[in-house]
Design a protein around this motif. Structure first.
Motif, PDB file in Angstrom:
ATOM      1  N   THR A  16    -105.534  25.078 -13.173  1.00 58.27           N
ATOM      2  CA  THR A  16    -105.476  23.857 -12.375  1.00 58.27           C
ATOM      3  C   THR A  16    -106.567  22.883 -12.796  1.00 58.27           C
ATOM      4  OG1 THR A  16    -104.605  25.091 -10.483  1.00 58.27           O
ATOM      5  CG2 THR A  16    -105.552  22.937 -10.030  1.00 58.27           C
ATOM      6  N   ARG A  66    -103.092  15.111 -12.767  1.00 59.19           N
ATOM      7  CA  ARG A  66    -103.413  16.530 -12.926  1.00 59.19           C
ATOM      8  C   ARG A  66    -102.096  17.272 -12.708  1.00 59.19           C
ATOM      9  NH1 ARG A  66    -108.220  18.273  -9.154  1.00 59.19           N
ATOM     10  NH2 ARG A  66    -107.890  20.195 -10.307  1.00 59.19           N
ATOM     11  N   LEU A  68    -101.117  20.286 -12.626  1.00 61.12           N
ATOM     12  CA  LEU A  68    -101.090  21.530 -11.865  1.00 61.12           C
ATOM     13  C   LEU A  68    -101.826  21.369 -10.550  1.00 61.12           C
ATOM     14  CD1 LEU A  68    -101.436  22.531 -15.148  1.00 61.12           C
ATOM     15  CD2 LEU A  68    -100.905  24.657 -13.982  1.00 61.12           C
ATOM     16  N   HIS A  69    -101.216  21.876  -9.506  1.00 60.23           N
ATOM     17  CA  HIS A  69    -101.844  21.916  -8.192  1.00 60.23           C
ATOM     18  C   HIS A  69    -101.634  23.314  -7.609  1.00 60.23           C
ATOM     19  CE1 HIS A  69    -102.870  17.663  -7.773  1.00 60.23           C
ATOM     20  NE2 HIS A  69    -101.706  17.384  -8.341  1.00 60.23           N
ATOM     21  N   ASP A  70    -102.672  23.831  -6.975  1.00 60.43           N
ATOM     22  CA  ASP A  70    -102.590  25.163  -6.357  1.00 60.43           C
ATOM     23  C   ASP A  70    -102.159  26.220  -7.364  1.00 60.43           C
ATOM     24  OD1 ASP A  70    -103.301  24.025  -3.927  1.00 60.43           O
ATOM     25  OD2 ASP A  70    -101.221  23.623  -3.391  1.00 60.43           O
ATOM     26  N   GLY A  71    -102.569  26.043  -8.626  1.00 62.41           N
ATOM     27  CA  GLY A  71    -102.298  27.057  -9.639  1.00 62.41           C
ATOM     28  C   GLY A  71    -100.927  26.992 -10.280  1.00 62.41           C
ATOM     29  N   GLY A 161    -109.332  27.156  -9.851  1.00 65.15           N
ATOM     30  CA  GLY A 161    -109.310  25.816  -9.309  1.00 65.15           C
ATOM     31  C   GLY A 161    -108.301  25.663  -8.185  1.00 65.15           C
ATOM     32  N   GLY A 162    -107.111  26.282  -8.356  1.00 63.07           N
ATOM     33  CA  GLY A 162    -106.046  26.108  -7.382  1.00 63.07           C
ATOM     34  C   GLY A 162    -105.794  27.307  -6.493  1.00 63.07           C
ATOM     35  N   THR A 163    -106.042  28.513  -7.008  1.00 62.61           N
ATOM     36  CA  THR A 163    -105.774  29.721  -6.228  1.00 62.61           C
ATOM     37  C   THR A 163    -106.901  30.729  -6.379  1.00 62.61           C
ATOM     38  OG1 THR A 163    -104.594  30.811  -8.056  1.00 62.61           O
ATOM     39  CG2 THR A 163    -103.265  29.499  -6.518  1.00 62.61           C
ATOM     40  N   ARG A 181    -104.020  29.949  -1.668  1.00 59.71           N
ATOM     41  CA  ARG A 181    -104.307  28.632  -2.232  1.00 59.71           C
ATOM     42  C   ARG A 181    -105.565  28.052  -1.599  1.00 59.71           C
ATOM     43  NH1 ARG A 181     -98.134  26.407  -3.444  1.00 59.71           N
ATOM     44  NH2 ARG A 181     -97.673  28.105  -4.878  1.00 59.71           N
ATOM     45  N   ASP A 185    -110.454  23.630  -5.730  1.00 62.74           N
ATOM     46  CA  ASP A 185    -110.004  22.323  -5.244  1.00 62.74           C
ATOM     47  C   ASP A 185    -110.200  22.185  -3.739  1.00 62.74           C
ATOM     48  OD1 ASP A 185    -109.312  21.588  -7.772  1.00 62.74           O
ATOM     49  OD2 ASP A 185    -107.146  21.816  -7.511  1.00 62.74           O
TER      50      ASP A 185
END
Length: 339
Positions: A16, A66, A68-71, A161-163, A181, A185
């Protein structure tokens, strides 16, 4: 024909926050997972570090994403363009990669079938002919030197970063796992919200990230505390500049709820772990990896909370990437890889 039979192999830690690519056992790219587009032409302007410098600073003609969010992949097209662009960044002979590219990509252990397909499709569209996927906790365990095929329980806590990925591994498989999650982030957003509610100033993600790096902590009493970190922010009442000296104690306080959620996920995983493997974990300890593992006091706090040794792995930021690189050389023997 020799050119078309030339086979390249890459291991990709598609994170992420950052994407890391390993080729021939070496890290050849470590860049932020960010891509910038020209809004008018939809052409790529920058990828990685250059795109990250534009993040939150672009004008109306620049769209910075970005993917990718939450992996997981949130923007399929941007992810594909980013992966393709990063592959080009490390390839002086672009045509070699388009002929027969073998890729191993790591994914969160809690990925759904739709999310897995998104990663696979993005990798294939970016030039991958043979694409393998590996769960992040498994890659992390391999990367820090654990024999994942052994009949022995090992526990990984990967705060990315995400998970946050929590897994118990034995005999080449994940026995129990939790994927939540709540990770880097969320920590960053916690700091943004804290600065707004406590100090009445607006700060962006980039500034919150710097606060996290410089005074991030999960304990309000550290033996070697960092110095206060000074920032400038816009006062929410009159938009005048305001200087704030941020302490590690207040960051520990604002991260408390998120850290408690991670502790709850660890507890749930331990509760569901078979007794024999639980005994192995108590003896071997728990390995902390990912950027979140670098939060000051985390290992000490978790050790006191669970009465099991928690330790930050060597080079926690690259553990997953290293393990993915090793898996790249064992696609025939690592049966846990996903095709």
């Amino acid at each position: 024909m020799g050119l078309f039979n030339f086979r390249q192999s890459l291991a990709i830690d598609l994170g992420t926050a950052n994407t890391i690519i390993i080729k021939d056992g070496k890290v050849v790219l470590d860049e932020p997972s960010v891509v910038s587009f020209d809004v008018r032409s939809n052409q790529i302007l920058a990828i990685g570090k250059q795109a990250n410098e534009m993040y939150e600073k672009g004008n109306a003609n620049i769209r910075t994403v970005r993917p990718l969010h939450d992996g997981v992949i949130a923007d399929f097209n941007a992810a594909e363009q980013m992966i393709r662009g990063m592959i080009k960044m490390i390839s002086k002979k672009r045509s070699w990669f388009s002929s027969a590219l073998k890729i191993v990509v790591c994914i969160p252990s809690g990925s759904t079938e739709v999310e897995i397909r998104a990663v696979r499709d993005s990798s294939e569209h970016a030039g991958g002919r043979d694409v393998y996927l590996i769960h992040e906790p498994m890659a992390a365990a391999i990367g820090i030197g654990i024999d994942v095929l052994a009949p022995e329980g090992n526990m990984i806590v990967d705060i990315g970063g995400g998970t946050t990925e929590i897994a118990v591994i034995s005999l080449g498989g994940i026995v129990k796992d939790q994927s939540i999650r709540v990770a880097g982030d969320v920590f960053t957003q916690d700091i943004v919200d804290h600065m707004r509610s406590t100090h009445g100033v607006k700060v962006g993600e980039r500034m919150a990230e710097q606060i996290k790096i410089n005074v991030g902590s999960v304990l309000q009493d550290l033996p070697n505390p960092p110095e206060e970190y000074a920032i400038w922010g816009a006062d929410m009442k009159d938009t005048l500049p305001q200087r704030i000296n941020v302490t590690y104690q207040e960051i520990a306080l604002c991260l408390e709820k998120s850290i408690q959620k991670i502790e709850a996920a660890i507890l749930k995983t331990l509760e569901e772990t078979p007794p024999a493997l639980y005994a192995d974990i108590v003896e071997n300890g728990v390995n902390l990896i990912g950027g979140g593992a670098l939060l000051r006091g985390l290992a000490e706090r978790l050790t006191a909370r669970f009465e099991i040794p928690f330790k930050v792995a060597e080079d926690p930021l690259h553990a997953v990437a290293k393990g993915t690189g090793i898996a790249l050389n064992h696609t025939d023997t690592f049966k846990f890889l996903i095709r």
